[in-house]
Scaffold this active site. Structure first.
Site, PDB file in Angstrom:
ATOM      1  N   ASP A  45      39.932  20.138  32.378  1.00  0.00           N
ATOM      2  CA  ASP A  45      41.150  19.917  33.145  1.00  0.00           C
ATOM      3  C   ASP A  45      41.846  18.670  32.552  1.00  0.00           C
ATOM      4  OD1 ASP A  45      42.895  19.863  35.503  1.00  0.00           O
ATOM      5  OD2 ASP A  45      41.716  18.117  36.071  1.00  0.00           O
ATOM      6  N   ASP A  47      44.813  16.374  34.414  1.00  0.00           N
ATOM      7  CA  ASP A  47      45.114  15.295  35.354  1.00  0.00           C
ATOM      8  C   ASP A  47      43.882  14.849  36.122  1.00  0.00           C
ATOM      9  OD1 ASP A  47      47.980  15.005  35.025  1.00  0.00           O
ATOM     10  OD2 ASP A  47      48.151  16.994  35.917  1.00  0.00           O
TER      11      ASP A  47
HETATM   12  P1  TMP Z   1      45.519  19.406  36.624  1.00  0.00           P
HETATM   13  O1  TMP Z   1      45.179  20.869  36.745  1.00  0.00           O
HETATM   14  O2  TMP Z   1      45.763  18.988  35.205  1.00  0.00           O
HETATM   15  O3  TMP Z   1      44.570  18.519  37.311  1.00  0.00           O
HETATM   16  O4  TMP Z   1      46.973  19.197  37.352  1.00  0.00           O
HETATM   17  C1  TMP Z   1      47.159  19.432  38.699  1.00  0.00           C
HETATM   18  C2  TMP Z   1      47.448  18.207  39.502  1.00  0.00           C
HETATM   19  O5  TMP Z   1      48.875  17.989  39.605  1.00  0.00           O
HETATM   20  C3  TMP Z   1      46.968  18.391  40.934  1.00  0.00           C
HETATM   21  O6  TMP Z   1      45.876  17.548  41.202  1.00  0.00           O
HETATM   22  C4  TMP Z   1      48.160  17.997  41.788  1.00  0.00           C
HETATM   23  C5  TMP Z   1      49.137  17.388  40.855  1.00  0.00           C
HETATM   24  N1  TMP Z   1      50.561  17.571  41.240  1.00  0.00           N
HETATM   25  C6  TMP Z   1      51.357  16.443  41.409  1.00  0.00           C
HETATM   26  O7  TMP Z   1      50.863  15.318  41.265  1.00  0.00           O
HETATM   27  N2  TMP Z   1      52.667  16.592  41.754  1.00  0.00           N
HETATM   28  C7  TMP Z   1      53.258  17.818  41.932  1.00  0.00           C
HETATM   29  O8  TMP Z   1      54.459  17.907  42.235  1.00  0.00           O
HETATM   30  C8  TMP Z   1      52.424  18.983  41.745  1.00  0.00           C
HETATM   31  C9  TMP Z   1      53.012  20.344  41.934  1.00  0.00           C
HETATM   32  C10 TMP Z   1      51.095  18.811  41.388  1.00  0.00           C
HETATM   33 MG    MG Z   2      42.884  17.560  37.820  1.00  0.00          MG
END
Ligand code: TMP
Ligand code: MG
Length: 293
Positions: A45, A47
């Site tokens: 992953d 974030d």
């Molecule tokens: P990931 O799959 O790389 O972890 O990314 C998803 C993350 O993005 C999830 O933990 C929530 C975050 N997110 C935001 O911070 N702001 C937003 O507007 C959206 C739709 C998701």
């Molecule tokens: Mg994540």
């Protein structure tokens, strides 16, 4: 004499490391090591897994937050995006609700956020600056992680519900976007003037990565000689990222537990082989990768 797992990989005795079944972790590691690094692939992953959750007591941005906090978004747009985050993030990490119940709400969050981003008429040529000025940080040890996997020609799939254009820019600016790295994510679609007009393809949110994986059979077909997987995530939704892997032999799952630790620890221990609690580094994944290569 049987080897102790902490002798095999001393970092596994770090205070941030929790394992439900260390014996099982040892067996998986030994089996993967025996199979050799040419049978290994990494699926991670982005974030809050490859990037830091906190730095100096302050939350670090996700891909979406990098845009939310940039000059590419108006003040009103920022307010609205923050409101969405305050509404839906607590749902994302709420351990009292089932993933099934959360599904429609996550679709709602992503859909609303992406609509808002499109209304902001974001320019493609502003993205590099937005990333450069952001507080986004890859976890400590990222250089060793990416460089070592590249040197050993181990494919890395970054599978993110964030924004592909943003995350590529983050790893590009960090100098680690090597050719062994592939990305599945939500990509922006720009018009001929370089203005955001839509997002491409099927939406990926935190809890539909299984569907995303199954749509990309070609990728996993190419990697069919690598049935051993190191999976890294920070959400229980990340556990399905390897569902497209063909004829999987072993999988070692490392989970970062960044937030709401006490409420979520048991569920993380039940589903991830190694749980890293409030660990902002890649020390443990790096030690595992070094052991396996
Ligand atoms: P990931 O799959 O790389 O972890 O990314 C998803 C993350 O993005 C999830 O933990 C929530 C975050 N997110 C935001 O911070 N702001 C937003 O507007 C959206 C739709 C998701
Ligand atoms: Mg994540």
């Amino acid at each position: 004499m049987t080897t102790n797992i902490n002798e095999m990989i001393p970092e596994l005795s770090n205070p941030s490391v929790y394992m439900r079944d260390p014996q099982r972790v040892q067996e998986i590691l030994q089996s993967m090591m025996k199979a050799g690094s040419n049978t290994l692939q990494v699926i991670s992953d982005f974030d809050m897994t490859l990037t830091r959750f906190e730095y100096n007591g302050k939350r670090c941005p996700t891909c979406h937050n990098i845009l939310d906090e940039s000059q590419l978004i108006s003040e009103d747009g920022k307010e609205e995006l923050k409101e969405l985050l305050n509404t839906y993030y607590p749902i994302e990490i709420d351990s009292s609700q089932s993933i099934e119940d959360k599904l429609p709400l996550m679709v709602e969050w992503w859909t609303k956020a992406h609509e808002l981003l499109i209304q902001q008429k974001i320019r493609k040529d502003g993205i590099a600056t937005a990333v450069g000025e952001s507080e986004a940080k890859l976890r400590e040890g990222y250089q060793l992680f990416f460089d070592h996997l590249h040197e050993h020609s181990i494919p890395v799939l970054i599978f993110s519900a964030g924004i592909g254009d943003i995350l590529e820019e983050v790893i590009h600016q960090a100098g680690v976007f090597h050719p062994n790295v592939k990305v599945f994510s939500n990509y922006m679609d720009f018009d001929e003037d370089g203005v955001l007009k839509a997002f491409k393809g099927e939406l990926i949110h935190v809890y539909n990565k299984r569907e995303g994986a199954l749509l990309n059979t070609g990728h996993f077909q190419e990697l069919r000689t690598r049935p051993n997987v190191l999976l890294m995530g920070d959400s229980l939704g990340d556990l399905t990222m390897a569902d497209g892997v063909q004829d999987m032999e072993n999988i070692l799952k490392i989970g970062f537990l960044n937030d709401k630790v006490e409420e979520r620890k048991q569920s993380y221990l039940d589903s991830y082989d190694i749980v890293l609690v409030k660990d902002e580094t890649l020390d443990v994944p790096n030690a595992v990768v070094l052991y396996l290569t």
